[in-house]
Design a protein around this motif. Structure first.
Motif, PDB file in Angstrom:
ATOM      1  N   LEU A  49       0.671  -1.099  -0.092  1.00 53.23           N
ATOM      2  CA  LEU A  49       0.075  -0.024   0.009  1.00 53.23           C
ATOM      3  C   LEU A  49       0.835   1.366  -0.106  1.00 53.23           C
ATOM      4  O   LEU A  49       0.409   2.308  -0.386  1.00 53.23           O
ATOM      5  CB  LEU A  49      -0.843  -0.180   1.208  1.00 53.23           C
ATOM      6  N   GLY A  50       2.045   1.118   0.473  1.00 54.09           N
ATOM      7  CA  GLY A  50       3.006   2.096   0.508  1.00 54.09           C
ATOM      8  C   GLY A  50       3.815   2.519  -0.801  1.00 54.09           C
ATOM      9  O   GLY A  50       4.549   3.552  -0.774  1.00 54.09           O
ATOM     10  N   ASP A  51       3.685   1.546  -1.736  1.00 58.12           N
ATOM     11  CA  ASP A  51       4.376   1.745  -3.170  1.00 58.12           C
ATOM     12  C   ASP A  51       3.975   3.101  -3.609  1.00 58.12           C
ATOM     13  O   ASP A  51       2.794   3.299  -3.660  1.00 58.12           O
ATOM     14  CB  ASP A  51       4.100   0.606  -3.952  1.00 58.12           C
ATOM     15  N   LYS A  52       4.595   3.741  -4.483  1.00 54.50           N
ATOM     16  CA  LYS A  52       4.434   4.788  -5.258  1.00 54.50           C
ATOM     17  C   LYS A  52       3.382   5.027  -6.217  1.00 54.50           C
ATOM     18  O   LYS A  52       2.832   4.130  -6.811  1.00 54.50           O
ATOM     19  CB  LYS A  52       5.608   5.286  -6.204  1.00 54.50           C
ATOM     20  N   ASP A  53       2.222   5.789  -5.836  1.00 55.39           N
ATOM     21  CA  ASP A  53       1.006   6.233  -6.478  1.00 55.39           C
ATOM     22  C   ASP A  53      -0.095   4.942  -6.103  1.00 55.39           C
ATOM     23  O   ASP A  53      -1.086   5.410  -6.663  1.00 55.39           O
ATOM     24  CB  ASP A  53       1.271   6.091  -7.855  1.00 55.39           C
ATOM     25  N   VAL A  54       0.045   4.186  -5.340  1.00 52.22           N
ATOM     26  CA  VAL A  54      -0.982   3.325  -4.837  1.00 52.22           C
ATOM     27  C   VAL A  54      -2.114   3.791  -4.161  1.00 52.22           C
ATOM     28  O   VAL A  54      -3.306   3.662  -4.615  1.00 52.22           O
ATOM     29  CB  VAL A  54      -0.325   1.927  -3.998  1.00 52.22           C
ATOM     30  N   ILE A  55      -1.805   4.692  -3.139  1.00 60.06           N
ATOM     31  CA  ILE A  55      -2.756   5.272  -2.245  1.00 60.06           C
ATOM     32  C   ILE A  55      -2.983   6.881  -2.876  1.00 60.06           C
ATOM     33  O   ILE A  55      -2.040   7.317  -2.768  1.00 60.06           O
ATOM     34  CB  ILE A  55      -2.397   5.173  -1.011  1.00 60.06           C
ATOM     35  N   GLU A  56      -4.266   6.977  -3.009  1.00 62.34           N
ATOM     36  CA  GLU A  56      -4.369   8.468  -3.344  1.00 62.34           C
ATOM     37  C   GLU A  56      -4.842   9.195  -2.325  1.00 62.34           C
ATOM     38  O   GLU A  56      -4.333  10.594  -2.036  1.00 62.34           O
ATOM     39  CB  GLU A  56      -5.501   8.412  -4.540  1.00 62.34           C
ATOM     40  N   THR A  57      -5.322   8.611  -1.308  1.00 61.81           N
ATOM     41  CA  THR A  57      -5.740   9.565   0.130  1.00 61.81           C
ATOM     42  C   THR A  57      -5.667   8.318   1.318  1.00 61.81           C
ATOM     43  O   THR A  57      -6.130   7.145   1.057  1.00 61.81           O
ATOM     44  CB  THR A  57      -7.253   9.780   0.044  1.00 61.81           C
ATOM     45  N   LEU A  58      -4.937   8.765   2.193  1.00 71.27           N
ATOM     46  CA  LEU A  58      -4.764   7.907   3.452  1.00 71.27           C
ATOM     47  C   LEU A  58      -4.990   9.087   4.677  1.00 71.27           C
ATOM     48  O   LEU A  58      -4.136   9.846   5.001  1.00 71.27           O
ATOM     49  CB  LEU A  58      -3.458   7.306   3.526  1.00 71.27           C
ATOM     50  N   THR A  59      -6.015   9.197   5.353  1.00 68.63           N
ATOM     51  CA  THR A  59      -6.243  10.233   6.431  1.00 68.63           C
ATOM     52  C   THR A  59      -7.130   9.450   7.474  1.00 68.63           C
ATOM     53  O   THR A  59      -7.950   8.716   7.046  1.00 68.63           O
ATOM     54  CB  THR A  59      -6.739  11.415   5.991  1.00 68.63           C
ATOM     55  N   ASP A  60      -6.877   9.994   8.563  1.00 62.55           N
ATOM     56  CA  ASP A  60      -7.651   9.836   9.779  1.00 62.55           C
ATOM     57  C   ASP A  60      -8.520  10.775   9.916  1.00 62.55           C
ATOM     58  O   ASP A  60      -8.776  11.833   9.556  1.00 62.55           O
ATOM     59  CB  ASP A  60      -7.248   9.023  10.994  1.00 62.55           C
ATOM     60  N   GLY A  61      -9.660  10.609  11.029  1.00 61.92           N
ATOM     61  CA  GLY A  61     -10.440  11.589  11.469  1.00 61.92           C
ATOM     62  C   GLY A  61     -10.007  12.534  12.416  1.00 61.92           C
ATOM     63  O   GLY A  61      -8.826  12.457  12.795  1.00 61.92           O
ATOM     64  N   GLU A  62     -10.624  13.481  13.063  1.00 57.22           N
ATOM     65  CA  GLU A  62     -10.043  14.753  13.980  1.00 57.22           C
ATOM     66  C   GLU A  62      -9.523  14.367  15.242  1.00 57.22           C
ATOM     67  O   GLU A  62     -10.459  13.191  15.643  1.00 57.22           O
ATOM     68  CB  GLU A  62     -11.142  15.638  14.085  1.00 57.22           C
ATOM     69  N   HIS A  63      -8.476  14.422  15.878  1.00 64.54           N
ATOM     70  CA  HIS A  63      -8.199  13.878  16.731  1.00 64.54           C
ATOM     71  C   HIS A  63      -8.504  14.784  18.185  1.00 64.54           C
ATOM     72  O   HIS A  63      -7.838  15.339  18.774  1.00 64.54           O
ATOM     73  CB  HIS A  63      -6.357  13.949  17.041  1.00 64.54           C
ATOM     74  N   ALA A  64      -9.959  14.882  18.225  1.00 63.22           N
ATOM     75  CA  ALA A  64     -10.493  15.631  19.327  1.00 63.22           C
ATOM     76  C   ALA A  64     -12.080  14.930  19.466  1.00 63.22           C
ATOM     77  O   ALA A  64     -12.549  14.233  18.743  1.00 63.22           O
ATOM     78  CB  ALA A  64     -10.610  17.054  18.717  1.00 63.22           C
ATOM     79  N   GLY A  65     -12.429  15.120  20.730  1.00 63.53           N
ATOM     80  CA  GLY A  65     -13.751  14.760  21.164  1.00 63.53           C
ATOM     81  C   GLY A  65     -14.729  15.333  20.200  1.00 63.53           C
ATOM     82  O   GLY A  65     -14.717  16.651  20.220  1.00 63.53           O
ATOM     83  N   GLN A  66     -15.968  14.870  19.999  1.00 64.62           N
ATOM     84  CA  GLN A  66     -16.971  15.549  19.057  1.00 64.62           C
ATOM     85  C   GLN A  66     -18.126  15.643  20.057  1.00 64.62           C
ATOM     86  O   GLN A  66     -18.375  14.636  21.113  1.00 64.62           O
ATOM     87  CB  GLN A  66     -17.587  14.592  18.029  1.00 64.62           C
ATOM     88  N   LYS A  67     -18.861  16.711  19.907  1.00 61.73           N
ATOM     89  CA  LYS A  67     -20.459  17.027  20.471  1.00 61.73           C
ATOM     90  C   LYS A  67     -21.482  16.366  19.665  1.00 61.73           C
ATOM     91  O   LYS A  67     -21.331  16.769  18.674  1.00 61.73           O
ATOM     92  CB  LYS A  67     -20.322  18.450  20.764  1.00 61.73           C
ATOM     93  N   PHE A  68     -22.103  15.120  20.068  1.00 63.64           N
ATOM     94  CA  PHE A  68     -22.820  14.505  19.248  1.00 63.64           C
ATOM     95  C   PHE A  68     -24.347  15.200  19.369  1.00 63.64           C
ATOM     96  O   PHE A  68     -24.518  15.582  20.678  1.00 63.64           O
ATOM     97  CB  PHE A  68     -23.094  13.221  19.731  1.00 63.64           C
ATOM     98  N   MET A  69     -25.044  15.091  18.450  1.00 60.16           N
ATOM     99  CA  MET A  69     -26.546  15.733  18.287  1.00 60.16           C
ATOM    100  C   MET A  69     -27.397  14.785  17.933  1.00 60.16           C
ATOM    101  O   MET A  69     -27.046  13.651  17.612  1.00 60.16           O
ATOM    102  CB  MET A  69     -26.402  16.821  17.030  1.00 60.16           C
ATOM    103  N   PRO A  70     -28.650  14.939  18.190  1.00 63.31           N
ATOM    104  CA  PRO A  70     -29.681  14.172  17.869  1.00 63.31           C
ATOM    105  C   PRO A  70     -29.871  13.904  16.159  1.00 63.31           C
ATOM    106  O   PRO A  70     -30.415  12.830  16.135  1.00 63.31           O
ATOM    107  CB  PRO A  70     -30.977  15.138  18.279  1.00 63.31           C
ATOM    108  N   SER A  71     -29.363  14.706  15.739  1.00 67.51           N
ATOM    109  CA  SER A  71     -29.481  14.632  14.148  1.00 67.51           C
ATOM    110  C   SER A  71     -28.427  15.435  13.550  1.00 67.51           C
ATOM    111  O   SER A  71     -27.830  16.250  14.180  1.00 67.51           O
ATOM    112  CB  SER A  71     -30.898  14.882  13.557  1.00 67.51           C
TER     113      SER A  71
END
Length: 199
Positions: free
Chosen positions: A12-34
């Motif tokens: 997966l680390g070979d040149k040009d194999v992966i176009e996007t590799l990212t995780d989510g925000e490293h912070a807590g989220q405030k959840f909503m009913p919708s």
């Protein structure tokens, strides 16, 4: 496998194999009913994403988190905890949702393979064997370098196409099944004739 001439392989680390590799925000989220769907690593099952966990963030916050906002045919891959190393494909139901920091969003270059094949392969025993051999400690985390070290194998274009076609068919049936479940839930609630706001 890497030395076999009858099998195509790449990391997966070979040149040009992966176009996007990212995780989510490293912070807590405030959840909503919708609002915008928010996907934790526990929502990611093998081959599918649970749509019944009911975690939501505001649409405004979701639009701010552009880096981790999901597109159809993205691959989600869990990186920590009990659900480590589980993969699922983003379908039209969860498109534009967002993820937490324990899930990566991965988009593969179509010149190497299809997202359907890769999502399926990441759930295989071959990848589980690789993951198990990446760790020696008691608190495993799939970091970016470890994810990029994973090797992917393709026996033939015919096998790749068959896997891809079956995954596309499975996704279609999965969405149809969710629609039937939603209809059944609505019918059940309506049949009770209960005003839940007064309970």
């Amino acid at each position: 496998f890497s030395n076999r001439k009858d099998i195509t392989s790449f990391s997966l680390g070979d040149k040009d194999v992966i176009e996007t590799l990212t995780d989510g925000e490293h912070a807590g989220q405030k959840f909503m009913p919708s609002g915008a769907m928010f996907i934790k690593n526990s929502c990611v099952k093998r081959y599918s994403i649970s749509e019944f966990d009911e975690f939501y963030i505001t649409t405004e916050k979701n639009n701010l988190l552009k880096r981790s906002k999901l597109q159809k045919d993205d691959i989600l891959f869990t990186t920590i905890g009990y659900y480590l190393g589980v993969s699922a494909l983003v379908n039209s139901n969860v498109e534009n949702a967002n993820i937490n920091q324990n899930v990566v969003r991965l988009r593969v270059n179509s010149k190497f393979t299809t997202p359907q094949y890769l999502a399926c392969f990441l759930n295989s025993k071959l990848v589980r064997f690789q993951i198990d051999n990446l760790f020696s400690g008691t608190y495993p985390i799939l970091t970016y370098p470890k994810i990029k070290a994973l090797k992917i194998f393709i026996k033939s274009k015919a096998v790749e196409k068959s896997v891809t076609d079956n995954m596309i068919k499975a996704e279609k049936l999965h969405i149809e099944a969710l629609e039937l479940i939603s209809k059944a839930q609505k019918l059940f609630i309506e049949s009770l004739n209960v005003d839940f706001s007064k309970i």
